[in-house]
Structures are given as C-alpha cells and as structure tokens.
Design a protein around this motif. Structure first.
Motif, PDB file in Angstrom:
ATOM      1  N   ARG A 133      12.027   4.176  25.460  1.00 37.36           N
ATOM      2  CA  ARG A 133      10.980   4.085  24.433  1.00 37.36           C
ATOM      3  C   ARG A 133      10.685   2.640  24.072  1.00 37.36           C
ATOM      4  O   ARG A 133       9.530   2.257  23.851  1.00 37.36           O
ATOM      5  CB  ARG A 133      11.401   4.875  23.186  1.00 37.36           C
ATOM      6  CG  ARG A 133      11.347   6.382  23.367  1.00 37.36           C
ATOM      7  CD  ARG A 133      11.214   7.092  22.026  1.00 37.36           C
ATOM      8  NE  ARG A 133      12.330   6.814  21.142  1.00 37.36           N
ATOM      9  CZ  ARG A 133      13.415   7.574  21.043  1.00 37.36           C
ATOM     10  NH1 ARG A 133      13.522   8.663  21.814  1.00 37.36           N
ATOM     11  NH2 ARG A 133      14.395   7.274  20.228  1.00 37.36           N
ATOM     12  N   LEU A 134      11.733   1.825  24.028  1.00 35.49           N
ATOM     13  CA  LEU A 134      11.520   0.407  23.727  1.00 35.49           C
ATOM     14  C   LEU A 134      10.699  -0.262  24.820  1.00 35.49           C
ATOM     15  O   LEU A 134       9.798  -1.084  24.533  1.00 35.49           O
ATOM     16  CB  LEU A 134      12.868  -0.304  23.587  1.00 35.49           C
ATOM     17  CG  LEU A 134      13.695   0.008  22.339  1.00 35.49           C
ATOM     18  CD1 LEU A 134      15.026  -0.736  22.400  1.00 35.49           C
ATOM     19  CD2 LEU A 134      12.930  -0.400  21.084  1.00 35.49           C
ATOM     20  N   LEU A 135      11.001   0.046  26.080  1.00 37.66           N
ATOM     21  CA  LEU A 135      10.228  -0.536  27.175  1.00 37.66           C
ATOM     22  C   LEU A 135       8.769  -0.085  27.116  1.00 37.66           C
ATOM     23  O   LEU A 135       7.848  -0.878  27.361  1.00 37.66           O
ATOM     24  CB  LEU A 135      10.836  -0.142  28.519  1.00 37.66           C
ATOM     25  CG  LEU A 135      12.178  -0.783  28.876  1.00 37.66           C
ATOM     26  CD1 LEU A 135      12.615  -0.334  30.265  1.00 37.66           C
ATOM     27  CD2 LEU A 135      12.079  -2.300  28.825  1.00 37.66           C
ATOM     28  N   GLY A 136       8.555   1.187  26.781  1.00 38.23           N
ATOM     29  CA  GLY A 136       7.182   1.669  26.644  1.00 38.23           C
ATOM     30  C   GLY A 136       6.444   0.953  25.545  1.00 38.23           C
ATOM     31  O   GLY A 136       5.262   0.594  25.696  1.00 38.23           O
ATOM     32  N   ARG A 195       5.511  -2.577  26.748  1.00 42.80           N
ATOM     33  CA  ARG A 195       4.356  -2.583  27.648  1.00 42.80           C
ATOM     34  C   ARG A 195       3.058  -2.422  26.856  1.00 42.80           C
ATOM     35  O   ARG A 195       2.053  -3.106  27.128  1.00 42.80           O
ATOM     36  CB  ARG A 195       4.494  -1.459  28.670  1.00 42.80           C
ATOM     37  CG  ARG A 195       5.602  -1.666  29.693  1.00 42.80           C
ATOM     38  CD  ARG A 195       5.517  -0.609  30.779  1.00 42.80           C
ATOM     39  NE  ARG A 195       6.554  -0.784  31.793  1.00 42.80           N
ATOM     40  CZ  ARG A 195       7.719  -0.175  31.773  1.00 42.80           C
ATOM     41  NH1 ARG A 195       7.995   0.687  30.806  1.00 42.80           N
ATOM     42  NH2 ARG A 195       8.611  -0.395  32.720  1.00 42.80           N
ATOM     43  N   SER A 196       3.065  -1.529  25.887  1.00 46.24           N
ATOM     44  CA  SER A 196       1.860  -1.300  25.081  1.00 46.24           C
ATOM     45  C   SER A 196       1.488  -2.542  24.293  1.00 46.24           C
ATOM     46  O   SER A 196       0.316  -2.911  24.202  1.00 46.24           O
ATOM     47  CB  SER A 196       2.089  -0.121  24.130  1.00 46.24           C
ATOM     48  OG  SER A 196       2.383   1.060  24.848  1.00 46.24           O
ATOM     49  N   MET A 197       2.479  -3.198  23.709  1.00 49.94           N
ATOM     50  CA  MET A 197       2.210  -4.408  22.933  1.00 49.94           C
ATOM     51  C   MET A 197       1.660  -5.508  23.821  1.00 49.94           C
ATOM     52  O   MET A 197       0.736  -6.234  23.440  1.00 49.94           O
ATOM     53  CB  MET A 197       3.501  -4.881  22.252  1.00 49.94           C
ATOM     54  CG  MET A 197       3.994  -3.982  21.125  1.00 49.94           C
ATOM     55  SD  MET A 197       5.559  -4.577  20.451  1.00 49.94           S
ATOM     56  CE  MET A 197       5.080  -6.210  19.868  1.00 49.94           C
ATOM     57  N   ALA A 198       2.233  -5.649  25.027  1.00 45.82           N
ATOM     58  CA  ALA A 198       1.759  -6.685  25.937  1.00 45.82           C
ATOM     59  C   ALA A 198       0.323  -6.437  26.356  1.00 45.82           C
ATOM     60  O   ALA A 198      -0.486  -7.373  26.484  1.00 45.82           O
ATOM     61  CB  ALA A 198       2.656  -6.741  27.170  1.00 45.82           C
ATOM     62  N   ALA A 199      -0.040  -5.168  26.549  1.00 47.11           N
ATOM     63  CA  ALA A 199      -1.400  -4.834  26.972  1.00 47.11           C
ATOM     64  C   ALA A 199      -2.405  -5.025  25.844  1.00 47.11           C
ATOM     65  O   ALA A 199      -3.551  -5.427  26.079  1.00 47.11           O
ATOM     66  CB  ALA A 199      -1.443  -3.393  27.471  1.00 47.11           C
ATOM     67  N   SER A 200      -1.996  -4.745  24.606  1.00 56.98           N
ATOM     68  CA  SER A 200      -2.936  -4.783  23.482  1.00 56.98           C
ATOM     69  C   SER A 200      -3.063  -6.157  22.844  1.00 56.98           C
ATOM     70  O   SER A 200      -4.136  -6.553  22.392  1.00 56.98           O
ATOM     71  CB  SER A 200      -2.519  -3.763  22.411  1.00 56.98           C
ATOM     72  OG  SER A 200      -1.221  -4.079  21.922  1.00 56.98           O
ATOM     73  N   GLU A 201      -1.983  -6.916  22.800  1.00 57.92           N
ATOM     74  CA  GLU A 201      -2.010  -8.181  22.077  1.00 57.92           C
ATOM     75  C   GLU A 201      -2.300  -9.377  22.973  1.00 57.92           C
ATOM     76  O   GLU A 201      -2.639 -10.453  22.496  1.00 57.92           O
ATOM     77  CB  GLU A 201      -0.672  -8.392  21.364  1.00 57.92           C
ATOM     78  CG  GLU A 201      -0.394  -7.318  20.304  1.00 57.92           C
ATOM     79  CD  GLU A 201       0.916  -7.549  19.596  1.00 57.92           C
ATOM     80  OE1 GLU A 201       1.517  -8.632  19.819  1.00 57.92           O
ATOM     81  OE2 GLU A 201       1.340  -6.688  18.813  1.00 57.92           O
TER      82      GLU A 201
END
Length: 633
Positions: free
Chosen positions: A429-432, A435-441
């Motif tokens: 869950r942390l890795l997911g 990844r989401s933070m890297a894609a959005s920010e």
C-alpha cells in the motif's frame, strides 16, 4: 615535600601491585585475587604485563614496521628516535619498557571500602556491608571544638603482584631506610610475619598498610583483617561468585586480555543511599539510573589489533527512560547473507512499534493522570496521509543495513541498501501511494525495472538528480542501490545467482572482524560499523597513490615518495576496523576494534615522544662534546 616523602613507600607498595600489569591470576598455582576479595568489593582493576608485551609484538602494525619496504620508506623517522632499532621498532619499544624487571607476571587490586578509627579506638567501616548511617555521621560531627574525632584512616583494599627484581630492590631499600614520618614494623598473622608500614598524615591522622612480601607473590592490604583472610584462602562469599563479576568478565574479557576493570555502582550507591534525598531517588528511578549495576572496561590484544570495550551493566531489563533501549534489537542476519567480497558493513536495529509501547508506559508513570487515549489517538501524518506510527513504520522491519563491495569495473564501489519488510500488505500500500504521489505531484517518476530473474523492481527518476535510486523486493527484504545497473548487477551476481557465495559460506574476513569487536557475541550488536582492511587497503591505497607525493611534500615530513611501499606490503598486516553498540542481558556496551587501539596508541605515542626527546638530547650532548674537544687550548 615532607608529606610526599612520607607517602613514598606506601604508594610504591600499592602502585607496584597495579602498575601496567594487573590481571586475573595473583600467584602461580594459587588462588586468583577475585577468589580472595569479598563479594561486596566496590572496584576491581587488573592488568597483565606479560600479555601486554606479547600483544604489542603481535599487533599487525608491528609486522608492518618490520617489512623491508616500509622500513626503508620510514627510515628518516627512525633516525630521529634515539635507541630505536629500525629492524624492529615495536620490539625496541617493548624492550625499553623493561616491564619484566618490575612485574614478573600479573597484578590486581580490589577496593572494598574505608575504615575510620576514632580516637577512642572504635573502628567505623564504610562499605557495601556497612553503609553510611546516622550514627556514623553523628560520630564524625561530635566535638567539633576538639578537632576531628578520627585518629586513623585506611582504605580497605587488597592487591597482589608477582614482583620483578627492580621492584623488589626499590621496596627493600625503602624498608631499610624509610622516609621521615614512616615507621616500618612487623606483625604476625596466622603464625607468619607481615610487614606493617605506618604513615603519619596531616592533622594528626595516620594510616597503616600491611604487606606479605614473602614468596613469588606479594599481597598488600589496607586492613589487617583483610590481609589475614586472604592469607588463609579468602572469604566465604568471594567476588568471583557475584553477579557483577560474572556479567562484566563475560562481556569484557576476551582472548589476549591485558586490562580489565569495573566499578560496582549499585553497591556504591547503596553505601550512601541513606544520605540521598527521596526526590533524587525518585528522579533516578524515572531515568532508570537506579537499575545501573556498574561500569566496566576491558582491553584485549587479539587478531592483530586491539579490542576496547566499555560496558554499562543493568539489573534486569532497563527501567524508566532507559527502557527505551528495548526498541533496539541485536544481531544482523543480513551480514552473514552479504556477498562474499563485502568489505564494509553498516547496520542498525530499531523497532518503532516497541519504542511507541515503551513511551506509552513511561508517560503513564511520569504523568499517571494522562488520558490513556492520548497515545492511541496520536497521529503523525506521513507520505500520502498514511499514519507514520501505525502504517508506515510497522510495514518495514527492524533491521537496516548497507553493504559495500569493491568495484568489479570502474572506480566506484558497489553500495547496496536493504531493510526488512515486516508486513508485505502494508508495504504494498505504501508503494502504491508513493507511485500515485509521484504521478500527481511531479518532480519524480516511478518506473518499473525489468529483471532477468524474479519479479521486477522499480526505479525512482528525480528531476535534475545525477542518480536514479532503484529498488526491488526479494523475500522479506527491500534492496536498493544508486542506479538500475548497479542493482541489476547485484541481483545477477548475488541474490539471483544459483551458485552465489556469501560471507558465511566463504568464511569472509569481515565476519572475523565482527567476531573480534563483539568478543564472539555477534548476536548482540544493535549498531555495527565494520571495515575489512585487508580487502580495502589495495583499493584505497592504489586509488589515492597518485596524490601521495604532493601530500608528503606539503606536509613537510622528510619522506621520499619514490620509496612508498606497494599495497601488497601493507595488506597482510591489517585485519579491520569496527565499532559496535551492543545490548545484552548484562547491559549496553560500546566496543571498538582497531589496528592499534586508542589507549595503546596513546601510551605508545608518549613513549616514542620521550625516546625521541632523549635521542635529541643525547645527540646534542655528543655534538657539544665534539666542539669542546676541537677547540684550541
């Protein structure tokens, strides 16, 4: 000066039993000093002169200085040291100490307490068995107008030594012609004559030291009864039977031990506990200091180097603030599983969940009215809104490690980081979230890392960053390196290789270094830094060799860079360097293993400096004599 002269003989008797050599055995075939001292002994010190001299000669640096290439390179320095044989500098140093002339074998001393004799003849003992009481304080404060009520004072100690001819000669001379204020007499104990040295001190006080100077071993004591008990085989409950002795000796003594000392803090505090305000005792309990049993030091010369250890002993598990130490585990399984060519290892054990539980217990004790829901509702927000205390930290394991191996190509060594994965589900869950933070920010991108064998890893691409950190999960550990190529090479050559060789399967030298620094207790370190010098020196030395001539020229040292020895001449004489912080049943220790030792190097440097000054003085005298002989009449 008169006071110093009066103290000369007793100081020689005491110092003779402790100079440069205390150890475990007090006589050939006889009982050891820890068998003669009582269980309530407060301080114990031992050293071994024979082991010290043997250890100096066995140091790796001693062999290094005997190497012909190294000797030729350092010859200008040896010329400045008067009396040093360039073929064996350490041997010359050992011979110049002439310890065997003063101490034949081993010596040791133990302090039990203090004995005060009042003017009416009443003895007042201060020791673990006789703590300070209101009566004692009253006696000492009585009749202040007539001066102190104490007539005699003496340290209750017992020491032993196997003297050499020089020490025997010095003591015999002082006994025949004692300085002013010193009286030498004889008393009989168990039908045997014993030397009694009475020393007059200031303010009308006096003290007496008793010594059995017969045979190959001397026994010296500050209390007549103490010496009498020692001469008849020791007390019923000896120091060797105490838990303090067992705990400290097991952790601090190892092969080649030259120095061992410990102070029983618990017994010392017990002596004055009645004089300590209750508020200070409560604060000590909160801090956990009341659980401190003692402090110890051990120095051993082994494995071509020196191990130095300091131990804080505890009675059971640490309490109060010190209970936070429970969050730090011991041992590094990742070390044994590291690649066979690993030259450096850094590891730390830390359990955040245990730390949180200990903090909760501590807060309940310090602030019992604190609402228990305070910590349960406490939330420290981490990346992506995850609870740092309950989601992030519990997902990873309690051990973190970094391994360093020599480069197979290029200039930079292979550096790999790894950390345990405790809860794979939370970790995913942390890795997911990452990844989401890297894609959005923006600013970073997480890309998959295809691998030849096993599940893929991932690469973190950072804007304007010179490296691309790469990671992969194998089993219950997360591995990472500074680049995809470095990580893939590590996996190919080691983790995923069917015939991989590890430190444990190849008896790697680094494991020997860790064994030396921990005294064989490799399951205890909670923090460990270790470097295999034998493997590292060729890489480090040859890498910086082009810069050494300039460095020597700028240093002003008169050494010829053209005579610099090859790394092959240096490599065999070094084992490694390591530091460990260990947590065990006996307590917490800081252990250091180096080629020379901190204490040993300091003593050797002082001796060499003295020899250098003596050499310069001798040469100046010769030149002056030559000039005088050359002058006309």
């Amino acid at each position: 000066m008169a006071r110093f002269a009066r103290l000369t003989l007793p100081l020689v008797l005491i110092a003779g039993t402790t100079s440069l050599a205390p150890a475990a055995t007090v006589g050939r075939g006889g009982p050891e000093l820890q068998d003669l001292l009582p269980e309530e002994t407060l301080v114990y010190l031992s050293a071994d002169a024979r082991a010290f001299q043997t250890g100096l000669r066995s140091l790796g640096i001693s062999g290094l200085l005997r190497d012909p290439e190294v000797r030729e390179f350092l010859s200008p320095l040896f010329d400045d040291l008067g009396g040093v044989d360039p073929a064996d500098p350490i041997g010359t140093l050992v011979d110049s100490l002439a310890l065997s002339e003063w101490v034949r074998g081993e010596a040791a001393i133990g302090l039990v307490g203090l004995t005060l004799h009042l003017r009416d003849g009443t003895p007042l003992r201060v020791s673990a068995a006789h703590p300070v009481t209101a009566r004692l304080l009253h006696e000492l404060a009585a009749n202040p107008d007539h001066g102190p009520p104490i007539a005699r004072i003496g340290l209750d100690f017992l020491a032993s030594i196997e003297p050499g001819p020089a020490l025997r000669g010095m003591v015999d001379g002082l006994l025949r012609d004692p300085p002013p204020g010193v009286e030498v007499g004889r008393v009989h104990m168990n039908g045997q004559p014993v030397t009694a040295v009475n020393v007059a001190l200031d303010d009308g006080l006096a003290t007496t030291i008793y010594a059995d100077l017969s045979g190959d071993r001397w026994l010296v004591a500050g209390d007549q009864d103490r010496l009498g008990v020692a001469m008849t085989g020791g007390p019923q409950r000896a120091l060797v039977e105490s838990s303090s002795w067992t705990g400290f000796s097991s952790r601090l003594k190892s092969r080649g031990n030259v120095l061992f000392a410990f102070a029983d803090v618990a017994k010392g505090l017990g002596i004055v506990r009645n004089c300590i305000p209750p508020i200070l005792l409560e604060e000590a309990s909160i801090l956990g200091v009341d659980g401190l049993t003692g402090v110890g030091l051990g120095v051993s010369m082994t494995g071509g180097g020196v191990r130095e250890s300091v131990l804080l002993g505890f009675d059971g598990d640490p309490q109060g603030v010190l209970s936070l130490l429970d969050a730090f585990g011991g041992g590094f399984p990742a070390l044994a599983d590291a690649p066979a060519d690993t030259t450096a290892f850094v590891g730390a054990r830390f359990d955040a969940t245990t730390l949180l539980a200990r903090v909760e217990t501590l807060l309940q004790r310090i602030a019992p009215r604190l609402d228990r829901s305070f910590l349960s509702e406490l939330r420290v927000e981490g990346p992506g809104g995850h609870d740092l205390l309950r989601e992030v930290l519990p997902a990873i394991g309690s051990d973190l490690s970094v391994t360093v191996s020599p480069p197979r190509s290029g200039l930079l060594p292979d550096v790999v980081f790894s950390v345990g994965v405790r809860d794979p589900e939370k970790f995913d869950r942390l890795l997911g979230t990452a990844r989401s933070m890297a894609a959005s920010e923006g600013g970073a991108r997480i890309k998959p890392l295809p691998l030849r064998d096993g599940p893929p890893g991932f690469v973190v691409e950072l804007d304007d960053a010179p490296v691309q950190p790469s990671f992969v999960v194998r089993g219950d550990r997360l591995y990472g390196s500074v680049s995809p190529l470095s990580l893939k090479g590590y996996l190919h050559r080691h983790l995923d290789a069917p015939d991989r060789r590890t430190l444990s399967s190849s008896d790697g030298e680094l494991l020997s270094v860790v064994d030396l620094v921990t005294g064989g207790r490799t399951d205890l370190p909670t923090l460990l830094v270790a470097l295999d010098l034998e493997r590292s020196i060729p890489y480090l030395y040859d890498t910086f060799a082009p810069f050494l001539p300039t460095a020597l020229a700028e240093s002003g040292v008169d050494l010829d860079a053209a005579l610099l020895p090859l790394s092959d001449s240096l490599q065999p004489h070094f084992t490694g360097v390591a530091v460990a912080v260990s947590r065990g049943d006996e307590g917490v220790s800081i252990d250091l293993f180096t080629p020379t030792g901190v204490l040993t190097l300091g003593a050797a440097a002082a001796a060499l400096d003295e020899m250098s000054r003596s050499g310069r003085v001798a040469r100046s005298s010769v030149r002056a004599e030559v000039r005088r002989e050359g002058e006309p009449d």
